[in-house]
Design a protein around this motif. Structure first.
Motif, PDB file in Angstrom:
ATOM      1  N   VAL A 190      26.788 -43.940 -60.117  1.00 13.50           N
ATOM      2  CA  VAL A 190      25.755 -42.799 -59.706  1.00 13.50           C
ATOM      3  C   VAL A 190      24.544 -43.651 -60.270  1.00 13.50           C
ATOM      4  CG1 VAL A 190      24.633 -40.590 -60.347  1.00 13.50           C
ATOM      5  CG2 VAL A 190      27.077 -40.918 -60.034  1.00 13.50           C
ATOM      6  N   GLY A 191      23.662 -43.520 -59.395  1.00 15.28           N
ATOM      7  CA  GLY A 191      22.103 -43.955 -59.814  1.00 15.28           C
ATOM      8  C   GLY A 191      21.366 -42.745 -60.069  1.00 15.28           C
ATOM      9  N   LEU A 192      20.365 -42.745 -61.177  1.00 18.41           N
ATOM     10  CA  LEU A 192      19.636 -41.419 -61.355  1.00 18.41           C
ATOM     11  C   LEU A 192      18.411 -41.918 -61.479  1.00 18.41           C
ATOM     12  CD1 LEU A 192      22.031 -39.417 -63.699  1.00 18.41           C
ATOM     13  CD2 LEU A 192      21.533 -38.837 -61.306  1.00 18.41           C
ATOM     14  N   GLY A 193      17.421 -41.194 -60.870  1.00 21.62           N
ATOM     15  CA  GLY A 193      15.838 -41.350 -61.224  1.00 21.62           C
ATOM     16  C   GLY A 193      15.645 -39.853 -61.967  1.00 21.62           C
ATOM     17  N   PRO A 218      32.532 -42.278 -63.367  1.00 17.08           N
ATOM     18  CA  PRO A 218      32.648 -42.845 -64.389  1.00 17.08           C
ATOM     19  C   PRO A 218      31.440 -43.488 -65.080  1.00 17.08           C
ATOM     20  CG  PRO A 218      33.783 -44.181 -63.005  1.00 17.08           C
ATOM     21  CD  PRO A 218      33.441 -42.776 -62.243  1.00 17.08           C
ATOM     22  N   ARG A 219      30.429 -43.689 -64.235  1.00 16.08           N
ATOM     23  CA  ARG A 219      29.311 -44.687 -64.662  1.00 16.08           C
ATOM     24  C   ARG A 219      27.684 -43.996 -64.033  1.00 16.08           C
ATOM     25  NH1 ARG A 219      29.434 -51.072 -64.317  1.00 16.08           N
ATOM     26  NH2 ARG A 219      30.539 -50.381 -66.253  1.00 16.08           N
ATOM     27  N   LEU A 220      27.108 -43.463 -64.978  1.00 16.46           N
ATOM     28  CA  LEU A 220      25.785 -43.175 -64.540  1.00 16.46           C
ATOM     29  C   LEU A 220      24.739 -44.089 -65.033  1.00 16.46           C
ATOM     30  CD1 LEU A 220      25.946 -39.316 -66.044  1.00 16.46           C
ATOM     31  CD2 LEU A 220      26.517 -40.310 -63.812  1.00 16.46           C
ATOM     32  N   ALA A 221      23.798 -44.550 -64.000  1.00 18.51           N
ATOM     33  CA  ALA A 221      22.938 -45.629 -64.371  1.00 18.51           C
ATOM     34  C   ALA A 221      21.486 -45.286 -64.200  1.00 18.51           C
ATOM     35  CB  ALA A 221      23.124 -46.860 -63.527  1.00 18.51           C
ATOM     36  N   THR A 222      20.601 -45.405 -64.943  1.00 18.49           N
ATOM     37  CA  THR A 222      19.348 -44.891 -64.908  1.00 18.49           C
ATOM     38  C   THR A 222      18.220 -46.064 -65.424  1.00 18.49           C
ATOM     39  OG1 THR A 222      17.657 -43.189 -65.106  1.00 18.49           O
ATOM     40  CG2 THR A 222      19.127 -43.496 -66.894  1.00 18.49           C
ATOM     41  N   LEU A 223      17.021 -45.808 -65.773  1.00 19.81           N
ATOM     42  CA  LEU A 223      16.031 -46.694 -66.124  1.00 19.81           C
ATOM     43  C   LEU A 223      16.304 -46.698 -67.594  1.00 19.81           C
ATOM     44  CD1 LEU A 223      12.739 -45.233 -65.001  1.00 19.81           C
ATOM     45  CD2 LEU A 223      13.700 -47.584 -64.374  1.00 19.81           C
ATOM     46  N   ALA A 224      16.226 -47.918 -68.401  1.00 20.76           N
ATOM     47  CA  ALA A 224      16.569 -48.298 -69.480  1.00 20.76           C
ATOM     48  C   ALA A 224      15.496 -47.213 -70.478  1.00 20.76           C
ATOM     49  CB  ALA A 224      16.366 -49.494 -70.126  1.00 20.76           C
ATOM     50  N   SER A 225      14.505 -47.036 -70.085  1.00 15.94           N
ATOM     51  CA  SER A 225      13.673 -46.009 -70.715  1.00 15.94           C
ATOM     52  C   SER A 225      13.880 -44.707 -70.767  1.00 15.94           C
ATOM     53  CB  SER A 225      12.110 -45.972 -70.430  1.00 15.94           C
ATOM     54  OG  SER A 225      12.065 -45.610 -68.896  1.00 15.94           O
ATOM     55  N   ARG A 226      15.026 -44.126 -69.917  1.00 13.61           N
ATOM     56  CA  ARG A 226      15.587 -42.756 -69.808  1.00 13.61           C
ATOM     57  C   ARG A 226      16.767 -42.663 -70.492  1.00 13.61           C
ATOM     58  NH1 ARG A 226      10.864 -40.758 -68.814  1.00 13.61           N
ATOM     59  NH2 ARG A 226      10.298 -40.394 -66.617  1.00 13.61           N
ATOM     60  N   ILE A 227      17.239 -43.845 -71.218  1.00  9.21           N
ATOM     61  CA  ILE A 227      18.774 -43.586 -71.584  1.00  9.21           C
ATOM     62  C   ILE A 227      18.911 -42.580 -72.939  1.00  9.21           C
ATOM     63  CG2 ILE A 227      18.388 -45.502 -73.612  1.00  9.21           C
ATOM     64  CD1 ILE A 227      21.329 -45.552 -71.035  1.00  9.21           C
ATOM     65  N   GLY A 272      21.911 -48.128 -68.871  1.00 10.17           N
ATOM     66  CA  GLY A 272      20.296 -48.198 -68.897  1.00 10.17           C
ATOM     67  C   GLY A 272      19.904 -49.523 -68.090  1.00 10.17           C
ATOM     68  N   VAL A 273      19.307 -49.548 -66.833  1.00 12.43           N
ATOM     69  CA  VAL A 273      19.028 -50.615 -66.346  1.00 12.43           C
ATOM     70  C   VAL A 273      17.318 -50.998 -66.446  1.00 12.43           C
ATOM     71  CG1 VAL A 273      18.488 -51.811 -64.095  1.00 12.43           C
ATOM     72  CG2 VAL A 273      20.450 -50.145 -64.491  1.00 12.43           C
ATOM     73  N   PRO A 274      17.046 -52.186 -67.173  1.00 12.67           N
ATOM     74  CA  PRO A 274      15.799 -52.593 -67.455  1.00 12.67           C
ATOM     75  C   PRO A 274      14.992 -52.714 -66.206  1.00 12.67           C
ATOM     76  CG  PRO A 274      17.240 -54.274 -68.504  1.00 12.67           C
ATOM     77  CD  PRO A 274      18.016 -53.309 -67.590  1.00 12.67           C
ATOM     78  N   ASP A 275      13.631 -52.279 -66.091  1.00 16.75           N
ATOM     79  CA  ASP A 275      12.728 -52.135 -64.986  1.00 16.75           C
ATOM     80  C   ASP A 275      12.767 -53.511 -64.248  1.00 16.75           C
ATOM     81  OD1 ASP A 275      11.996 -49.658 -66.237  1.00 16.75           O
ATOM     82  OD2 ASP A 275      10.036 -50.148 -66.360  1.00 16.75           O
ATOM     83  N   VAL A 282      14.287 -45.897 -57.654  1.00 12.00           N
ATOM     84  CA  VAL A 282      15.079 -46.080 -58.774  1.00 12.00           C
ATOM     85  C   VAL A 282      16.622 -45.787 -58.844  1.00 12.00           C
ATOM     86  CG1 VAL A 282      15.297 -45.323 -61.486  1.00 12.00           C
ATOM     87  CG2 VAL A 282      13.088 -45.793 -60.445  1.00 12.00           C
ATOM     88  N   ALA A 283      16.796 -44.555 -58.132  1.00 13.29           N
ATOM     89  CA  ALA A 283      18.286 -44.210 -58.275  1.00 13.29           C
ATOM     90  C   ALA A 283      19.138 -45.338 -57.344  1.00 13.29           C
ATOM     91  CB  ALA A 283      18.375 -42.789 -57.372  1.00 13.29           C
ATOM     92  N   GLU A 284      18.710 -45.739 -56.323  1.00 17.44           N
ATOM     93  CA  GLU A 284      19.355 -46.616 -55.411  1.00 17.44           C
ATOM     94  C   GLU A 284      19.604 -47.966 -56.162  1.00 17.44           C
ATOM     95  OE1 GLU A 284      17.663 -46.926 -51.613  1.00 17.44           O
ATOM     96  OE2 GLU A 284      18.202 -44.916 -51.363  1.00 17.44           O
ATOM     97  N   ALA A 285      18.384 -48.342 -56.652  1.00 18.95           N
ATOM     98  CA  ALA A 285      18.378 -49.761 -57.483  1.00 18.95           C
ATOM     99  C   ALA A 285      19.346 -49.725 -58.554  1.00 18.95           C
ATOM    100  CB  ALA A 285      16.908 -50.496 -57.651  1.00 18.95           C
ATOM    101  N   ALA A 286      19.201 -48.485 -59.282  1.00 19.36           N
ATOM    102  CA  ALA A 286      20.181 -48.469 -60.569  1.00 19.36           C
ATOM    103  C   ALA A 286      21.646 -48.564 -60.353  1.00 19.36           C
ATOM    104  CB  ALA A 286      19.761 -47.150 -61.497  1.00 19.36           C
TER     105      ALA A 286
END
Length: 129
Positions: free
Chosen positions: A7-10, A39-48, A66-69, A95-99
């Motif tokens: 899951v990618g989240l913005g 089992p995996r949620l991904a978002t901006l590292a700044s939102r972790i 957390g995915v770095p910008d 952000v959601a798709e890229a993460a």
């Protein structure tokens, strides 16, 4: 389908667990994957550190990534949707798709383009294995 669903989240600061889970469940339903483990949620590292994200991860027994910008930019060509505002901030249309794609790893594929609610965007990708 093979591979793990990612899951990618913005999300905006201070987004609630309920808002995150509602958007996630809607994305799963649209993709015909209701009830599938995420089992995996991904978002901006700044939102972790967002409390709502942490609570959503606990409720779904999911790891938070957390995915770095800078890492998002490598997935611009793979994004199915584009937000002009997000592109100006992060250099990627979604952000959601890229993460989701970043956290799915090499060979990951987008299975549900982002959907948006008032405070959350959500996209789904699947790892290659």
């Amino acid at each position: 389908m093979t591979g793990r669903l990612v899951v990618g989240l913005g999300l905006r600061a201070d987004t609630s667990e309920a808002d995150i889970l509602a958007c996630l469940d809607e994305a799963l339903a649209i993709a015909g994957l209701s009830g599938e483990a995420t089992p995996r949620l991904a978002t901006l590292a700044s939102r972790i550190g967002e409390p709502g994200l942490a609570a959503a991860a606990v409720s779904r027994a999911a790891e938070v990534v957390g995915v770095p910008d800078e890492a998002l930019k490598g997935f611009e060509a793979s994004c199915a949707t584009r937000s002009t505002r997000i592109a100006s901030l992060y250099g990627v249309g979604s952000v959601a798709e890229a993460a989701a794609l970043a956290a799915a790893g090499p060979g990951g594929t987008l299975v549900q383009p982002r959907i948006a609610t008032a405070r959350v965007t959500c996209a789904l990708a699947r790892s290659s294995s």
